[in-house]
Write a protein that holds these residues in place. Structure first.
Motif, PDB file in Angstrom:
ATOM      1  N   GLN A   1       0.812  -1.151  -0.018  1.00 20.58           N
ATOM      2  CA  GLN A   1       0.064   0.000  -0.054  1.00 20.58           C
ATOM      3  C   GLN A   1       0.792   1.193   0.157  1.00 20.58           C
TER       4      GLN A   1
ATOM      5  N   ARG B   1       3.948   1.205  -1.073  1.00 23.32           N
ATOM      6  CA  ARG B   1       4.591   1.564  -2.555  1.00 23.32           C
ATOM      7  C   ARG B   1       3.732   2.017  -3.474  1.00 23.32           C
ATOM      8  N   ALA B   2       2.422   1.703  -3.187  1.00 22.92           N
ATOM      9  CA  ALA B   2       1.304   2.400  -4.433  1.00 22.92           C
ATOM     10  C   ALA B   2       1.174   3.667  -4.187  1.00 22.92           C
ATOM     11  N   ASN B   3       1.772   4.406  -3.258  1.00 19.41           N
ATOM     12  CA  ASN B   3       1.228   5.790  -2.900  1.00 19.41           C
ATOM     13  C   ASN B   3       2.253   6.769  -3.756  1.00 19.41           C
TER      14      ASN B   3
ATOM     15  N   TYR C   1       5.243   4.412  -9.241  1.00 20.28           N
ATOM     16  CA  TYR C   1       4.784   3.105  -9.388  1.00 20.28           C
ATOM     17  C   TYR C   1       3.223   3.162  -9.535  1.00 20.28           C
ATOM     18  N   ALA C   2       2.733   4.182 -10.164  1.00 16.51           N
ATOM     19  CA  ALA C   2       1.264   4.143 -10.576  1.00 16.51           C
ATOM     20  C   ALA C   2       1.209   3.291 -11.783  1.00 16.51           C
TER      21      ALA C   2
ATOM     22  N   SER D   1       2.455  -3.057 -11.684  1.00 13.99           N
ATOM     23  CA  SER D   1       2.123  -4.322 -10.966  1.00 13.99           C
ATOM     24  C   SER D   1       3.681  -5.046 -10.569  1.00 13.99           C
TER      25      SER D   1
END
Length: 130
Positions: A111, A113-115, A119-120, A123
């Motif tokens: 979570q 990392r996704a912010n 990394y948008a 996968s």
């Protein structure tokens, strides 16, 4: 006993919970109007003493600050739970606690990392999704 365990857990998890409640303003129209960055109260409070580019990248929004704080606490909990595998290797409860903490820590790391914008739409398994 259980009373002390609950007291210690509350002392550890109440500060990050307060930060998450604070970051709930992240979605407010007032905060999103400032370039879509969301609430930055945490960053603006500490900007005077720690106002570097890296500080802004990692703790620039209340959402990221809350995630980093929770992630640090979960890594600490992971370090505390791991030795119990060697202290009581025959108890199934030990393995369940270890698995729960491990899954939660890994999920929180993903979570976090996704912010980050770099990394948008990406996968870990399939690379960039465009």
């Amino acid at each position: 006993g259980v009373g002390w365990g609950i007291t210690v857990a509350m002392a550890i998890f109440l500060p990050p919970m307060a930060l998450l409640v604070l970051s709930a303003s992240e979605a407010s129209i007032r905060d999103m109007a400032g370039g879509g960055q969301g609430s930055r109260l945490f960053y603006h409070t500490l900007q005077g003493c720690c106002g570097s580019e890296g500080f802004e990248k990692h703790l620039g929004t209340d959402s990221k600050a809350g995630l980093w704080l929770f992630f640090a606490l979960m890594v600490l909990v992971q370090l505390l739970v791991t030795p119990t595998l060697f202290l009581s290797p025959r108890l199934w409860k030990t393995y369940m606690e270890f698995a729960e903490v491990t899954f939660f820590t890994v999920g929180l790391g993903l979570q976090l990392r996704a912010n980050y914008p770099e990394y948008a739409n990406e996968s870990l398994f399939f690379g960039r999704l465009e």
